[in-house]
Scaffold this active site. Structure first.
Site, mmCIF file in Angstrom:
data_model
loop_
_atom_site.group_PDB
_atom_site.id
_atom_site.type_symbol
_atom_site.label_atom_id
_atom_site.label_comp_id
_atom_site.label_asym_id
_atom_site.label_seq_id
_atom_site.Cartn_x
_atom_site.Cartn_y
_atom_site.Cartn_z
ATOM 1 N N LYS A 11 58.969 63.796 55.271
ATOM 2 C CA LYS A 11 60.038 64.200 54.366
ATOM 3 C C LYS A 11 59.499 64.822 53.073
ATOM 4 O O LYS A 11 58.297 64.749 52.783
ATOM 5 C CB LYS A 11 60.918 62.988 54.065
ATOM 6 C CG LYS A 11 61.649 62.470 55.303
ATOM 7 C CD LYS A 11 62.503 61.256 54.966
ATOM 8 C CE LYS A 11 63.273 60.760 56.168
ATOM 9 N NZ LYS A 11 64.145 59.617 55.821
ATOM 10 N N TYR A 51 71.635 65.791 60.229
ATOM 11 C CA TYR A 51 72.149 64.448 59.965
ATOM 12 C C TYR A 51 73.661 64.349 60.189
ATOM 13 O O TYR A 51 74.309 63.439 59.672
ATOM 14 C CB TYR A 51 71.781 64.012 58.543
ATOM 15 C CG TYR A 51 70.313 63.701 58.398
ATOM 16 C CD1 TYR A 51 69.771 62.542 58.964
ATOM 17 C CD2 TYR A 51 69.456 64.557 57.726
ATOM 18 C CE1 TYR A 51 68.431 62.255 58.849
ATOM 19 C CE2 TYR A 51 68.095 64.263 57.606
ATOM 20 C CZ TYR A 51 67.594 63.117 58.172
ATOM 21 O OH TYR A 51 66.251 62.834 58.055
ATOM 22 N N ASN A 114 62.002 57.459 51.811
ATOM 23 C CA ASN A 114 61.163 56.592 52.636
ATOM 24 C C ASN A 114 60.099 57.336 53.429
ATOM 25 O O ASN A 114 59.618 56.860 54.432
ATOM 26 C CB ASN A 114 62.027 55.714 53.539
ATOM 27 C CG ASN A 114 62.877 56.526 54.493
ATOM 28 O OD1 ASN A 114 62.567 57.656 54.826
ATOM 29 N ND2 ASN A 114 63.960 55.939 54.938
ATOM 30 N N HIS A 117 60.771 60.275 58.930
ATOM 31 C CA HIS A 117 61.858 60.058 59.890
ATOM 32 C C HIS A 117 61.247 59.803 61.256
ATOM 33 O O HIS A 117 60.230 60.405 61.608
ATOM 34 C CB HIS A 117 62.753 61.304 59.967
ATOM 35 C CG HIS A 117 63.686 61.305 61.132
ATOM 36 N ND1 HIS A 117 64.913 60.695 61.092
ATOM 37 C CD2 HIS A 117 63.562 61.824 62.380
ATOM 38 C CE1 HIS A 117 65.504 60.844 62.269
ATOM 39 N NE2 HIS A 117 64.708 61.526 63.064
ATOM 40 N N GLU A 128 66.891 65.926 68.660
ATOM 41 C CA GLU A 128 66.283 66.232 67.357
ATOM 42 C C GLU A 128 65.128 67.219 67.488
ATOM 43 O O GLU A 128 64.964 68.109 66.648
ATOM 44 C CB GLU A 128 65.806 64.939 66.702
ATOM 45 C CG GLU A 128 66.949 64.029 66.284
ATOM 46 C CD GLU A 128 66.503 62.681 65.773
ATOM 47 O OE1 GLU A 128 67.376 61.927 65.308
ATOM 48 O OE2 GLU A 128 65.296 62.364 65.806
#
Length: 143
Positions: A11, A51, A114, A117, A128
């Site tokens: 990310k 998302y 975080n 993913h 995905e």
């Protein structure tokens, strides 16, 4: 257990904090093979499409804004039991709850940022992966 694939995204916080190489090293040491990888920058629309499943959740807007805040590095990984093993490697979404030695425990700052993913099922891994990569961008089975 069969060899299968999962999708990960390093990310924007991972890229911003210069941890891309560190995280890739953890992934490879855990036995995953990278079969596709690129650096890209999502727009709010492309992040929103990825998302979409979370569209009705209260964190959706913040998640899309974060994921479009800078470059990210999506990768398709291959390994026996890839999805489950990768989720164990990255740790709990909240780094404060992640097990010692997991990627999120080592590098993430918060539940919202975080660092990484990981697909949550084989079915979602395929969906995905196709969101980011054409089949022609995937390296043939390396095993």
């Amino acid at each position: 257990m069969a060899t299968n694939r999962t999708l990960t995204i390093l990310k924007p916080d991972c890229v911003r904090k210069n941890h891309v190489g560190d995280v890739i090293a953890h992934i490879q040491k855990a036995g995953f093979k990278i079969v596709a990888m690129k650096m890209t920058r999502l727009t709010a629309a492309t992040a929103g499409g990825f998302y979409e499943v979370h569209k009705e959740r209260p964190f959706y807007g913040e998640l899309c804004a974060f994921m479009s805040s800078g470059p990210c590095v999506p990768m398709i990984l291959e390994k026996e039991n890839a999805v489950a093993d990768f989720r164990k490697l990255i740790g709990a979404t909240d780094p404060a709850e992640a097990a010692e030695g997991t990627i999120r425990k080592l590098y993430a700052d918060s539940k919202g940022e975080n660092i990484i993913h990981g697909s949550d099922s084989d079915e979602n891994a395929a969906i995905e992966s196709a969101y980011f990569f054409a089949k022609s961008e995937e390296v043939a089975n390396l095993a």
